[in-house]
Motif scaffolding. Structure first.
Motif, mmCIF file in Angstrom:
data_model
loop_
_atom_site.group_PDB
_atom_site.id
_atom_site.type_symbol
_atom_site.label_atom_id
_atom_site.label_comp_id
_atom_site.label_asym_id
_atom_site.label_seq_id
_atom_site.Cartn_x
_atom_site.Cartn_y
_atom_site.Cartn_z
ATOM 1 N N HIS A 1 20.364 29.032 79.029
ATOM 2 C CA HIS A 1 20.217 27.820 79.830
ATOM 3 C C HIS A 1 19.892 28.148 81.288
ATOM 4 N N VAL A 2 20.518 29.198 81.823
ATOM 5 C CA VAL A 2 20.250 29.614 83.207
ATOM 6 C C VAL A 2 18.775 29.970 83.364
ATOM 7 N N ARG B 1 22.513 26.319 93.268
ATOM 8 C CA ARG B 1 22.786 24.998 92.700
ATOM 9 C C ARG B 1 23.341 25.131 91.283
ATOM 10 N N THR B 2 22.780 26.059 90.527
ATOM 11 C CA THR B 2 23.259 26.303 89.173
ATOM 12 C C THR B 2 24.711 26.769 89.183
ATOM 13 N N LEU C 1 16.754 26.805 83.436
ATOM 14 C CA LEU C 1 16.913 26.133 84.721
ATOM 15 C C LEU C 1 16.092 26.821 85.800
ATOM 16 N N GLU D 1 15.170 25.295 89.519
ATOM 17 C CA GLU D 1 16.515 25.102 90.059
ATOM 18 C C GLU D 1 16.990 26.389 90.745
ATOM 19 N N HIS E 1 22.290 20.969 83.399
ATOM 20 C CA HIS E 1 23.368 21.614 84.156
ATOM 21 C C HIS E 1 24.707 21.409 83.462
ATOM 22 N N TYR F 1 27.183 23.803 90.172
ATOM 23 C CA TYR F 1 27.525 22.878 89.092
ATOM 24 C C TYR F 1 28.395 23.556 88.032
ATOM 25 N N THR G 1 19.761 16.915 91.745
ATOM 26 C CA THR G 1 18.967 17.614 90.740
ATOM 27 C C THR G 1 18.437 16.619 89.709
ATOM 28 N N ARG H 1 24.884 23.669 80.291
ATOM 29 C CA ARG H 1 25.045 25.072 80.666
ATOM 30 C C ARG H 1 26.443 25.332 81.228
ATOM 31 N N SER H 2 26.921 24.405 82.072
ATOM 32 C CA SER H 2 28.205 24.592 82.736
ATOM 33 C C SER H 2 29.366 24.475 81.760
#
Length: 295
Positions: free
Chosen positions: A161-162, A174-175, A165, A170, A62, A178, A56, A65-66
């Motif tokens: 954030h999602v 994948r989101t 992304l 994205e 990521h 991570y 990515t 956000r994660s």
């Protein structure tokens, strides 16, 4: 979406059980670690089977956000072990109200026109939050209540954030990968600091159940958002509160006063209305993206 909501509620019940000494006595960090590890492994297998790539160009986004999402998840798990299951689930799902509040605040700061219908809906929803908090927990549960409320606020930030992304192209898998990977790493660090609990057959079974229900719920939810109407699907997510409340009463003998039930109804109604108002104002290209990807 109804299947996903039921599975999320079952996951919450398993979290509450596995934290009890008689059922495993695992710490929150351990629960986050095992839940995230199982999710990351399942998604890695999915990526490998489909010949997809985890590379990515937005690693930093990521990571932000994660990290926020993992903290929100940890706070929700903690509140689930302290509060009635339905109350904890309601506070976590109040994230849609905080997200709508972010939209109103951003409009005010940018001196754009504020949708007062949305602002009033958010205000009404927070009345529901007050009703849920006031009668539904005792003084020794205040930390759990604050943690549940904080999980809703941080979940709203994570969803923001999602959405960004998604706008950058994205894919959801994948989101979520991570997010799971970060949760596994942070959970491992926390578990190393607090110590690992000796496994038991019941504890392992519950940990596996948490990972399986979370993964199946993600798949069901992804299917719902991919094949169904976004607005209807987003509103059906609130059925998780109903399922969690019923499970709490049956499994844990939770007692939620009448005012608490009224607050739950107000929060659900306000969340549905806020989703409807924001979806009408949004352009088709900017439809909300899988609001419960946190779980």
């Amino acid at each position: 979406m109804l299947v996903a909501a039921l599975l999320f509620a079952v996951m919450g019940a398993c979290v509450k059980l596995v934290a009890l000494p008689a059922w495993g006595g695992y710490s929150i960090a351990e629960i986050v670690f095992y839940r995230s590890l199982l999710g990351a492994l399942a998604l890695a297998a999915f990526v490998r089977s489909r010949g997809l790539s985890l590379a990515t160009p937005v690693v930093g986004m990521h990571l932000r956000r994660s990290t926020v999402g993992t903290v929100a998840l940890s706070l929700w798990f903690f509140s689930s072990t302290v509060l009635p299951l339905g109350t904890a689930m309601t506070l976590n799902y109040s994230s849609s109200l905080f997200l709508a509040a972010f939209v109103v605040a951003a409009a005010l700061l940018a001196r754009r026109r504020v949708r007062w219908s949305l602002a009033l809906t958010v205000l009404f929803g927070f009345v529901g939050v007050v009703l849920v908090l006031q009668p539904s927990f005792s003084a020794d549960q205040s930390e759990g209540a604050l943690a549940g409320l904080a999980s809703g606020i941080l979940s709203a930030a994570a969803y923001w954030h999602v959405k960004e992304l998604g706008r950058l192209g994205e894919p959801e898998w994948r989101t979520v990968f991570y997010f799971s990977l970060t949760g596994a790493v942070l959970g491992l660090v926390g578990s190393t600091l607090t110590g690992f609990t000796a496994h038991s057959a019941v504890g392992v079974a519950l940990l596996v159940a948490i990972g399986v229900t979370a993964t199946l719920a993600q798949l069901a939810m992804t299917r719902a958002y991919g094949a169904g109407r976004t607005l209807l699907t987003a509103n059906l997510q609130y059925s998780a509160i109903v399922f969690a409340s019923i499970l709490g009463v049956i499994v844990f003998a939770d007692r939620i006063p009448l005012l608490g039930w009224l607050g739950i109804v107000i929060i659900v109604g306000s969340g549905v209305l806020a989703t409807w108002i924001t979806s009408r104002a949004a352009r088709p290209a900017a439809e909300p993206i899988e609001p419960m990807a946190e779980k």
